[in-house]
Design an enzyme around this catalytic site. Structure first.
Site, PDB file in Angstrom:
ATOM      1  CE  LYS A  44    -112.708 -44.996   8.789  1.00  0.00           C
ATOM      2  NZ  LYS A  44    -113.037 -44.057   9.967  1.00  0.00           N
ATOM      3  N   GLY A  71    -118.479 -45.242  12.773  1.00  0.00           N
ATOM      4  CA  GLY A  71    -118.708 -46.634  12.773  1.00  0.00           C
ATOM      5  C   GLY A  71    -117.775 -47.369  11.988  1.00  0.00           C
ATOM      6  CB  CYS A 128    -112.042 -47.500  16.362  1.00  0.00           C
ATOM      7  SG  CYS A 128    -113.815 -46.843  15.620  1.00  0.00           S
ATOM      8  N   GLY A 220    -111.397 -31.262  17.196  1.00  0.00           N
ATOM      9  CA  GLY A 220    -111.447 -29.758  17.132  1.00  0.00           C
ATOM     10  C   GLY A 220    -110.876 -28.971  18.283  1.00  0.00           C
ATOM     11  CB  THR A 270    -112.050 -31.270  13.375  1.00  0.00           C
ATOM     12  OG1 THR A 270    -112.435 -32.344  14.101  1.00  0.00           O
ATOM     13  CG2 THR A 270    -113.189 -30.216  13.382  1.00  0.00           C
TER      14      THR A 270
HETATM   15  O1  LIG Z   1    -115.975 -43.847  13.742  1.00  0.00           O
HETATM   16  C1  LIG Z   1    -115.076 -44.284  13.171  1.00  0.00           C
HETATM   17  O2  LIG Z   1    -115.077 -44.739  11.953  1.00  0.00           O
HETATM   18  C2  LIG Z   1    -113.819 -43.609  14.072  1.00  0.00           C
HETATM   19  N1  LIG Z   1    -114.121 -42.499  14.531  1.00  0.00           N
HETATM   20  C3  LIG Z   1    -113.007 -41.718  15.283  1.00  0.00           C
HETATM   21  O3  LIG Z   1    -113.150 -40.507  15.760  1.00  0.00           O
HETATM   22  N2  LIG Z   1    -111.733 -42.176  15.201  1.00  0.00           N
HETATM   23  C4  LIG Z   1    -111.702 -43.664  14.874  1.00  0.00           C
HETATM   24  O4  LIG Z   1    -110.520 -44.076  15.258  1.00  0.00           O
HETATM   25  C5  LIG Z   1    -112.736 -44.171  14.163  1.00  0.00           C
HETATM   26 CL1  LIG Z   1    -112.331 -45.576  13.433  1.00  0.00          CL
END
Ligand SMILES: O=C(O)c1[nH]c(=O)[nH]c(=O)c1Cl
Length: 309
Positions: A44, A71, A128, A220, A270
């Site tokens: 992650k 987030g 992000c 997706g 997804t």
């Molecule tokens: O909200 C998230 O953690 C998130 N969610 C995403 O779809 N891509 C990202 O790079 C990240 Cl870091």
């Protein structure tokens, strides 16, 4: 063998792995990926310090994919660095995703990975979309240029970048021109979720996730054509780099499309979230069947061979 792949000169049994963020926040999830038929795995995206992330519900699945505004919930980089130290690289390669909230945080985290002398491959997340108040770096070309200059100088080893989707040829050109300034950017992962979409539930006449008034990144089936376009756009524009495809993969056919578009490896988000790590065995079977039916003896024989009319 039929599905062998390679990136940065490292061998992979097959091109499949998880998309960062999916099934990879905790060690038990990562262990399940390591034990699965995936050719590699990625952690992650992490920050310097542990983060709880946004209020729930922050993920929702729909008939055509998913929406999320997580987030950046993560255990902090030391947790993933510890995992990366303990990983058995003889079984499969490990990618380490970094998404610092500042240039300094990215430098600190990548220096720690560098100084750990482990063969983990860093994927720097420039995309992000869900940290309120933090516009994503890859949509600010000057900020991306500064970030890559500083990170290249500090890390001083090959690494990759996780890019958001672009939707304009001029943006493909500008983003690729910046990436091509940095030889240490050895691969480009396209795409991250398409940011700030809105899913509406008409029964409740409501959004489906709590953060950001329901706005979130989608993945997706919704994103497959955009993902393939970004894979191919950077494949064409960055001949000295490799591309990892991500977006819209739920069967062997979409893996095959990403490979035709130029991808060296293919990430699954997804569909993995909605299924389980067992999906990798199915995807490998389906990809093998397509390749055999078409007479391909290796992934290299089809990679980037997309025909135009
Ligand atoms: O909200 C998230 O953690 C998130 N969610 C995403 O779809 N891509 C990202 O790079 C990240 Cl870091």
């Amino acid at each position: 063998s039929l599905l062998s792949a390679s990136l940065l000169g490292i061998k992979f049994a097959n091109p499949l792995l998880n998309a960062s963020g999916v099934h990879c926040r905790y060690t038990d999830e990562l262990d399940a990926l390591a034990a699965s038929a995936a050719g590699s795995l990625i952690t992650k995206s992490c920050t310097l310090l542990e983060r709880e992330g946004n209020p729930e519900p922050r993920y929702a699945a729909t008939a055509l994919g998913s929406i999320n505004s997580m987030g950046l919930p993560n255990q902090g980089y030391a947790y993933y660095l510890d995992y990366a130290r303990r990983h058995n690289y003889a079984t499969k390669p490990l990618f380490f995703s970094v998404a610092g909230l500042s240039l300094e945080d990215n430098l600190t985290m990548m220096a720690a990975v560098r100084d750990a002398y482990i063969p983990a491959i860093v994927e720097l997340n420039l995309s992000c979309p869900n940290v309120p108040g933090k516009p994503q770096i890859a949509y600010d070309f000057e900020a991306m240029d500064r970030m890559l200059a500083a990170v290249s100088a500090e890390y001083a080893l090959p690494f990759g970048v996780k890019m958001p989707p672009y939707f304009d040829i001029a943006h493909f050109d500008a983003a690729a021109a910046i990436l091509n300034k940095y030889p240490l950017v050895a691969f480009v992962t396209c795409i991250n979720s398409i940011g700030n979409a809105l899913v509406i539930d008409i029964e409740n006449e409501s959004v489906v996730i709590k953060p950001k008034d329901g706005f979130g990144g989608i993945g997706g089936d919704y994103v497959l054509p955009t993902a393939l376009a970004n894979v191919n756009a950077f494949y064409r524009r960055c001949p000295d780099k490799q591309v990892i495809g991500c977006g819209g993969v739920r069967s062997g056919e979409q893996v095959f499309m990403h490979l035709l578009a130029g991808a060296s490896l293919v990430q699954v988000g997804t569909a993995l979230h909605e299924d389980s790590p067992r999906i990798f065995a199915r995807l490998n079977r389906e990809l093998s069947a397509i390749m055999e039916r078409k007479g391909y003896r290796s992934i290299e024989a089809l990679r980037g061979k997309l025909k135009t009319l």
